[in-house]
Design a protein around this motif. Structure first.
Motif, PDB file in Angstrom:
ATOM      1  N   ASN A   6       0.806  -1.225   0.000  1.00  0.00           N
ATOM      2  CA  ASN A   6       0.000   0.000   0.000  1.00  0.00           C
ATOM      3  C   ASN A   6       0.837   1.273   0.000  1.00  0.00           C
ATOM      4  OD1 ASN A   6      -2.327  -1.575   0.066  1.00  0.00           O
ATOM      5  ND2 ASN A   6      -2.347  -1.603   2.302  1.00  0.00           N
ATOM      6  N   ILE A   7       1.946   1.246  -0.697  1.00  0.00           N
ATOM      7  CA  ILE A   7       2.707   2.484  -0.844  1.00  0.00           C
ATOM      8  C   ILE A   7       2.726   2.835  -2.326  1.00  0.00           C
ATOM      9  CG2 ILE A   7       4.151   2.159   1.193  1.00  0.00           C
ATOM     10  CD1 ILE A   7       6.425   1.355  -0.669  1.00  0.00           C
ATOM     11  N   PRO A   8       2.779   4.122  -2.635  1.00  0.00           N
ATOM     12  CA  PRO A   8       2.782   4.540  -4.042  1.00  0.00           C
ATOM     13  C   PRO A   8       4.016   4.021  -4.773  1.00  0.00           C
ATOM     14  CG  PRO A   8       2.376   6.404  -2.574  1.00  0.00           C
ATOM     15  CD  PRO A   8       2.742   5.238  -1.713  1.00  0.00           C
ATOM     16  N   ARG A   9       3.866   3.864  -6.058  1.00  0.00           N
ATOM     17  CA  ARG A   9       4.942   3.317  -6.893  1.00  0.00           C
ATOM     18  C   ARG A   9       6.195   4.199  -6.848  1.00  0.00           C
ATOM     19  NH1 ARG A   9       8.076  -0.300  -8.055  1.00  0.00           N
ATOM     20  NH2 ARG A   9       9.059  -0.148 -10.051  1.00  0.00           N
ATOM     21  N   TYR A  10       6.045   5.519  -6.826  1.00  0.00           N
ATOM     22  CA  TYR A  10       7.214   6.400  -6.808  1.00  0.00           C
ATOM     23  C   TYR A  10       8.018   6.245  -5.519  1.00  0.00           C
ATOM     24  CZ  TYR A  10       4.021   9.501  -4.220  1.00  0.00           C
ATOM     25  OH  TYR A  10       3.135  10.015  -3.318  1.00  0.00           O
ATOM     26  N   VAL A  11       7.358   5.941  -4.409  1.00  0.00           N
ATOM     27  CA  VAL A  11       8.059   5.688  -3.151  1.00  0.00           C
ATOM     28  C   VAL A  11       8.748   4.323  -3.226  1.00  0.00           C
ATOM     29  CG1 VAL A  11       7.796   5.350  -0.659  1.00  0.00           C
ATOM     30  CG2 VAL A  11       6.469   7.133  -1.819  1.00  0.00           C
ATOM     31  N   GLU A  12       8.050   3.359  -3.776  1.00  0.00           N
ATOM     32  CA  GLU A  12       8.606   2.010  -3.917  1.00  0.00           C
ATOM     33  C   GLU A  12       9.878   2.019  -4.769  1.00  0.00           C
ATOM     34  OE1 GLU A  12       6.923  -2.020  -5.848  1.00  0.00           O
ATOM     35  OE2 GLU A  12       5.533  -1.012  -4.476  1.00  0.00           O
ATOM     36  N   ARG A  13       9.873   2.814  -5.829  1.00  0.00           N
ATOM     37  CA  ARG A  13      11.068   2.910  -6.694  1.00  0.00           C
ATOM     38  C   ARG A  13      12.279   3.444  -5.928  1.00  0.00           C
ATOM     39  NH1 ARG A  13       8.913   6.245 -11.433  1.00  0.00           N
ATOM     40  NH2 ARG A  13       7.233   6.164 -10.030  1.00  0.00           N
ATOM     41  N   GLU A  14      12.043   4.449  -5.100  1.00  0.00           N
ATOM     42  CA  GLU A  14      13.145   5.029  -4.315  1.00  0.00           C
ATOM     43  C   GLU A  14      13.664   4.036  -3.276  1.00  0.00           C
ATOM     44  OE1 GLU A  14      14.728   7.783  -4.955  1.00  0.00           O
ATOM     45  OE2 GLU A  14      13.339   8.540  -6.462  1.00  0.00           O
ATOM     46  N   ILE A  15      12.768   3.294  -2.663  1.00  0.00           N
ATOM     47  CA  ILE A  15      13.181   2.273  -1.694  1.00  0.00           C
ATOM     48  C   ILE A  15      14.000   1.193  -2.391  1.00  0.00           C
ATOM     49  CG2 ILE A  15      12.335   0.444  -0.171  1.00  0.00           C
ATOM     50  CD1 ILE A  15      10.014   2.358   0.556  1.00  0.00           C
ATOM     51  N   GLU A  16      13.595   0.831  -3.602  1.00  0.00           N
ATOM     52  CA  GLU A  16      14.363  -0.157  -4.375  1.00  0.00           C
ATOM     53  C   GLU A  16      15.770   0.359  -4.680  1.00  0.00           C
ATOM     54  OE1 GLU A  16      11.881  -1.006  -7.749  1.00  0.00           O
ATOM     55  OE2 GLU A  16      10.482  -2.205  -6.549  1.00  0.00           O
ATOM     56  N   GLU A  17      15.895   1.648  -4.961  1.00  0.00           N
ATOM     57  CA  GLU A  17      17.219   2.236  -5.208  1.00  0.00           C
ATOM     58  C   GLU A  17      18.095   2.155  -3.956  1.00  0.00           C
ATOM     59  OE1 GLU A  17      18.712   3.358  -8.051  1.00  0.00           O
ATOM     60  OE2 GLU A  17      16.938   2.479  -8.981  1.00  0.00           O
ATOM     61  N   ILE A  18      17.496   2.432  -2.827  1.00  0.00           N
ATOM     62  CA  ILE A  18      18.240   2.332  -1.559  1.00  0.00           C
ATOM     63  C   ILE A  18      18.656   0.880  -1.326  1.00  0.00           C
ATOM     64  CG2 ILE A  18      18.046   2.531   0.957  1.00  0.00           C
ATOM     65  CD1 ILE A  18      16.189   4.972   0.433  1.00  0.00           C
ATOM     66  N   ILE A 128      10.230  10.198   7.036  1.00  0.00           N
ATOM     67  CA  ILE A 128      10.548  11.548   6.573  1.00  0.00           C
ATOM     68  C   ILE A 128      10.764  11.545   5.060  1.00  0.00           C
ATOM     69  CG2 ILE A 128      12.284  13.395   6.680  1.00  0.00           C
ATOM     70  CD1 ILE A 128      12.706  12.477   9.676  1.00  0.00           C
ATOM     71  N   PHE A 129      11.485  10.555   4.577  1.00  0.00           N
ATOM     72  CA  PHE A 129      11.754  10.458   3.146  1.00  0.00           C
ATOM     73  C   PHE A 129      10.451  10.255   2.371  1.00  0.00           C
ATOM     74  CE2 PHE A 129      13.623   8.079  -0.576  1.00  0.00           C
ATOM     75  CZ  PHE A 129      14.268   9.182  -1.130  1.00  0.00           C
ATOM     76  N   GLN A 130       9.559   9.453   2.904  1.00  0.00           N
ATOM     77  CA  GLN A 130       8.272   9.243   2.247  1.00  0.00           C
ATOM     78  C   GLN A 130       7.466  10.545   2.214  1.00  0.00           C
ATOM     79  OE1 GLN A 130       5.972   5.919   3.660  1.00  0.00           O
ATOM     80  NE2 GLN A 130       4.282   6.356   2.274  1.00  0.00           N
ATOM     81  N   GLN A 131       7.505  11.305   3.304  1.00  0.00           N
ATOM     82  CA  GLN A 131       6.814  12.610   3.321  1.00  0.00           C
ATOM     83  C   GLN A 131       7.386  13.525   2.238  1.00  0.00           C
ATOM     84  OE1 GLN A 131       7.411  14.127   7.267  1.00  0.00           O
ATOM     85  NE2 GLN A 131       5.957  12.712   8.202  1.00  0.00           N
ATOM     86  N   PHE A 132       8.711  13.527   2.127  1.00  0.00           N
ATOM     87  CA  PHE A 132       9.354  14.334   1.086  1.00  0.00           C
ATOM     88  C   PHE A 132       8.880  13.904  -0.300  1.00  0.00           C
ATOM     89  CE2 PHE A 132      12.723  13.690  -2.075  1.00  0.00           C
ATOM     90  CZ  PHE A 132      12.829  14.988  -2.548  1.00  0.00           C
ATOM     91  N   LEU A 133       8.878  12.601  -0.558  1.00  0.00           N
ATOM     92  CA  LEU A 133       8.477  12.103  -1.872  1.00  0.00           C
ATOM     93  C   LEU A 133       7.019  12.434  -2.177  1.00  0.00           C
ATOM     94  CD1 LEU A 133      10.270   8.640  -1.809  1.00  0.00           C
ATOM     95  CD2 LEU A 133      10.911  10.638  -3.183  1.00  0.00           C
ATOM     96  N   GLU A 134       6.175  12.344  -1.156  1.00  0.00           N
ATOM     97  CA  GLU A 134       4.763  12.685  -1.358  1.00  0.00           C
ATOM     98  C   GLU A 134       4.598  14.171  -1.658  1.00  0.00           C
ATOM     99  OE1 GLU A 134       2.982  11.161   2.222  1.00  0.00           O
ATOM    100  OE2 GLU A 134       2.994   9.097   1.456  1.00  0.00           O
TER     101      GLU A 134
END
Length: 141
Positions: A6-18, A128-134
């Motif tokens: 249940n997280i947006p795809r753009y957040v998921e992409r950044e987590i995958e990069e990390i 915090i990072f998710q808030q930034f991405l949102e």
């Protein structure tokens, strides 16, 4: 590796990069953690049985030294795991800060705000990072 739901795809992409950046450290950490969990109890149990239930002899002394050395190795692995976890956190936070700095959607003041939050609250970095991405996503759309 899907950890979150249940997280947006753009957040998921950044987590995958990390995760890509931290994967080599994580693999080493898993190996060391497994070895530590395996070696330490075995060593302690054998040391206890040697010390309390075996009559003193030269063989007992040598066995005690061997199990003590194996236990020390296990504790060294455990310490390395702690160090590696800190390294993973450092790499992750560094990526997040760089990503915030590269943002074209937020002004410099908002970027500094998020970088300060990431620096001052290391246990809440993912939130915090998710808030930034949102916020960044809202600015683009």
């Amino acid at each position: 590796m899907k950890m979150f739901t249940n997280i947006p795809r753009y957040v998921e992409r950044e987590i995958e990069e990390i995760q890509k950046l931290t994967l080599p450290i994580m693999k080493k950490t898993r190996k060391y953690s497994f070895l530590a969990v395996l070696i330490i109890p075995i060593s302690i149990l054998n040391l206890l049985s040697l010390v309390f239930f075996t009559p003193f002899s030269q063989e007992m002394f040598i066995s005690t030294l061997i199990f003590a050395a194996i236990g020390a190795l296990g504790f060294a692995f455990q310490k390395e795991v702690r160090y590696s976890m800190k390294e993973i956190q450092k790499v992750s936070i560094s990526y997040m800060k760089e990503r915030v700095e590269k943002s074209r959607a937020l002004d410099l003041h908002r970027q500094r705000h998020y970088i300060e939050l990431l620096t001052n609250h290391p246990t809440r970095t993912l939130n915090i990072f998710q808030q930034f991405l949102e916020e960044e996503n809202r600015q683009f759309h």
